[in-house]
Design an enzyme around this catalytic site. Structure first.
Site, PDB file in Angstrom:
ATOM      1  N   HIS A   1      -3.153   2.301  -2.538  1.00 42.41           N
ATOM      2  CA  HIS A   1      -4.236   1.805  -1.971  1.00 42.41           C
ATOM      3  C   HIS A   1      -4.716   0.855  -3.241  1.00 42.41           C
ATOM      4  CE1 HIS A   1      -6.730   0.808   1.477  1.00 42.41           C
ATOM      5  NE2 HIS A   1      -7.724   0.756   0.480  1.00 42.41           N
TER       6      HIS A   1
ATOM      7  N   GLU B   1      -6.294  -8.043   5.020  1.00 41.29           N
ATOM      8  CA  GLU B   1      -5.747  -8.967   3.922  1.00 41.29           C
ATOM      9  C   GLU B   1      -5.512 -10.328   4.775  1.00 41.29           C
ATOM     10  OE1 GLU B   1      -4.356  -7.590   7.113  1.00 41.29           O
ATOM     11  OE2 GLU B   1      -2.285  -8.053   6.353  1.00 41.29           O
TER      12      GLU B   1
ATOM     13  N   ASN C   1       1.071  -1.257  -0.071  1.00 43.99           N
ATOM     14  CA  ASN C   1       0.052   0.007   0.064  1.00 43.99           C
ATOM     15  C   ASN C   1       1.007   1.376  -0.024  1.00 43.99           C
ATOM     16  OD1 ASN C   1      -2.661  -0.731  -0.086  1.00 43.99           O
ATOM     17  ND2 ASN C   1      -2.818  -1.007   2.049  1.00 43.99           N
TER      18      ASN C   1
HETATM   19  N1  LIG Z   1      -5.363  -1.609  -0.277  1.00 43.80           N
HETATM   20  C1  LIG Z   1      -6.055  -2.186   0.663  1.00 43.80           C
HETATM   21  N2  LIG Z   1      -5.332  -2.143   1.910  1.00 43.80           N
HETATM   22  C2  LIG Z   1      -6.088  -2.775   2.903  1.00 43.80           C
HETATM   23  C3  LIG Z   1      -7.358  -3.181   2.767  1.00 43.80           C
HETATM   24  N3  LIG Z   1      -7.634  -3.909   4.221  1.00 43.80           N
HETATM   25  C4  LIG Z   1      -6.506  -3.620   5.020  1.00 43.80           C
HETATM   26  N4  LIG Z   1      -5.607  -3.149   4.199  1.00 43.80           N
HETATM   27  C5  LIG Z   1      -4.206  -2.524   4.645  1.00 43.80           C
HETATM   28  O1  LIG Z   1      -3.496  -3.820   5.238  1.00 43.80           O
HETATM   29  C6  LIG Z   1      -2.317  -3.418   5.721  1.00 43.80           C
HETATM   30  C7  LIG Z   1      -2.281  -4.267   7.001  1.00 43.80           C
HETATM   31  O2  LIG Z   1      -1.142  -4.037   7.614  1.00 43.80           O
HETATM   32  P1  LIG Z   1      -0.485  -4.738   8.694  1.00 43.80           P
HETATM   33  O3  LIG Z   1      -1.759  -5.337   9.570  1.00 43.80           O
HETATM   34  O4  LIG Z   1       0.464  -3.721   9.638  1.00 43.80           O
HETATM   35  O5  LIG Z   1       0.316  -5.919   8.375  1.00 43.80           O
HETATM   36  P2  LIG Z   1       1.363  -6.247   7.370  1.00 43.80           P
HETATM   37  O6  LIG Z   1       1.855  -5.112   6.978  1.00 43.80           O
HETATM   38  O7  LIG Z   1       0.632  -7.039   6.192  1.00 43.80           O
HETATM   39  O8  LIG Z   1       2.365  -7.043   8.065  1.00 43.80           O
HETATM   40  P3  LIG Z   1       2.321  -8.346   8.554  1.00 43.80           P
HETATM   41  O9  LIG Z   1       0.983  -8.944   8.586  1.00 43.80           O
HETATM   42  O10 LIG Z   1       3.042  -8.309  10.113  1.00 43.80           O
HETATM   43  O11 LIG Z   1       3.324  -9.122   7.713  1.00 43.80           O
HETATM   44  C8  LIG Z   1      -2.990  -1.820   6.392  1.00 43.80           C
HETATM   45  O12 LIG Z   1      -1.943  -0.955   6.075  1.00 43.80           O
HETATM   46  C9  LIG Z   1      -4.250  -1.860   5.822  1.00 43.80           C
HETATM   47  O13 LIG Z   1      -4.743  -0.422   5.759  1.00 43.80           O
HETATM   48  C10 LIG Z   1      -7.930  -3.175   1.552  1.00 43.80           C
HETATM   49  O14 LIG Z   1      -9.061  -3.677   1.326  1.00 43.80           O
HETATM   50  N5  LIG Z   1      -7.438  -2.615   0.550  1.00 43.80           N
END
Ligand SMILES: Nc1nc2c(ncn2[C@@H]2O[C@H](COP(=O)(O)OP(=O)(O)OP(=O)(O)O)[C@@H](O)[C@H]2O)c(=O)[nH]1
Length: 305
Positions: free
Chosen positions: A191, A221, A186
């Site tokens: 996004h 995610e 992201n």
């Molecule tokens: N583009 C997009 N981003 C999303 C969505 N839902 C959640 N996110 C993003 O997913 C990211 C999840 O980040 P974190 O939970 O910090 O985890 P990570 O960066 O995947 O790291 P780890 O899980 O520890 O490997 C966040 O920045 C959310 O804003 C979505 O529907 N679309």
């Protein structure tokens, strides 16, 4: 106009199909129904039996409503569909509609015909409402971005699988998956590309699943999969297969080729599970174990302490 003719005029103007059936299922009279737009005239059935007109199973069901209304002296409600495979015997020149849904009210009436009691059966075409309700249900159960089940539909299905296990011991395993370092995608690509990465992951994993597997998006995610008839070892193998297929594919965005990976936790249903929280908690713990111990990994709950 004679009184009798006036009554017939009124009855034939009723918007819904209105049938008078005898206790044994004979069509005594048929009125109205123009607004049901079925394209055929049911008056031709007068004098026939339900069993002459409808397929046996359908005639049996219809007859049971008539008998129940008369036995209990209470109004019965029925909903049913006609379709090309399950259609009353139409004249040759009438094309059977693809699908019509009806809602019927069946009420005993104080009229004896040929020594038999009778009911009035009023059938309303509810196809439009039915299709709308079906669509709304689909929408309420589907994740917008990926088209797979949303959290609500997924937990509902998990509850169903647990109930099945408690009834007949059908085993199942649960996989919890989370895309690794998703925030970086992201942050670096925006996004919108993040959304595409989620879609890419879901499409790729979905291709590896079979009809009895159930895939849901339970968080941003974060995903979960129910593997029916699966013990812990085959679930672990499946999870490895999913992990490897994502690891070896590339998501292309903004002219960059990106390796996406997932951390996965695996558990199986246990005799001690009396609600889905305990199963989800185990899969979650195993998934976080995969995260903590390096990511792009599969962990079984049983070996993560
Ligand atoms: N583009 C997009 N981003 C999303 C969505 N839902 C959640 N996110 C993003 O997913 C990211 C999840 O980040 P974190 O939970 O910090 O985890 P990570 O960066 O995947 O790291 P780890 O899980 O520890 O490997 C966040 O920045 C959310 O804003 C979505 O529907 N679309």
């Amino acid at each position: 106009m004679e009184l009798k003719d006036r009554y017939y005029t009124v009855l034939d103007s009723l918007p819904e199909h209105t049938f008078i059936f005898s206790e044994s299922g004979i069509y005594i009279d048929v009125y109205g129904g123009e607004d049901n737009a079925t394209g055929f005239d049911c008056k031709q059935f007068i004098g026939s039996s339900l069993y002459d007109v409808a397929p046996a199973e359908m005639a049996e069901t219809f007859h049971s409503y008539i008998k129940k209304a008369l036995e209990t002296n209470q109004v019965q409600l029925a909903s049913y569909k006609f379709d090309t495979d399950n259609m009353i015997d139409l004249p040759d020149d009438v094309i059977a509609p693809e699908q019509i849904w009806f809602e019927a009210t069946i009420k005993p009436i104080p009229l004896i015909e040929n020594g038999e009691r009778t009911v009035v059966w009023i059938a309303k075409n509810i196809t439009e409402r039915h299709l709308l309700e079906k669509r709304l249900k689909e929408l309420s159960e589907t994740d917008d971005l990926t088209g797979i089940a949303n959290r609500r539909a997924f937990t509902e299905r998990l509850r169903g699988a647990l109930k099945q296990f408690q009834t007949d011991r059908t085993p199942f395993a649960l996989l919890m998956l989370d895309i690794d370092h998703f925030k970086q995608i992201n942050d670096s690509l925006g996004h919108y590309c993040g959304d595409e990465a989620i879609q890419f992951t879901v499409n790729l994993l979905n291709e590896k699943l079979t009809g009895s597997d159930f895939f849901g998006r339970i968080g941003g995610e974060e995903f979960a999969i129910i593997l029916l008839h699966s013990g812990i070892e085959s679930a672990y193998q499946k999870a490895e297969e999913l992990r490897l297929s994502l690891e070896s594919s590339r998501f292309v965005a903004e002219e960059k080729s990106i390796k996406l990976t997932v951390s996965i936790g695996v558990t199986e249903v246990r005799d001690s599970d009396d609600n889905i929280k305990s199963i989800m908690a185990r899969a979650d713990t195993a998934m976080y174990h995969s995260k903590k111990t390096g990511r792009n990994k599969v962990s079984r709950f049983s070996s993560c302490r």
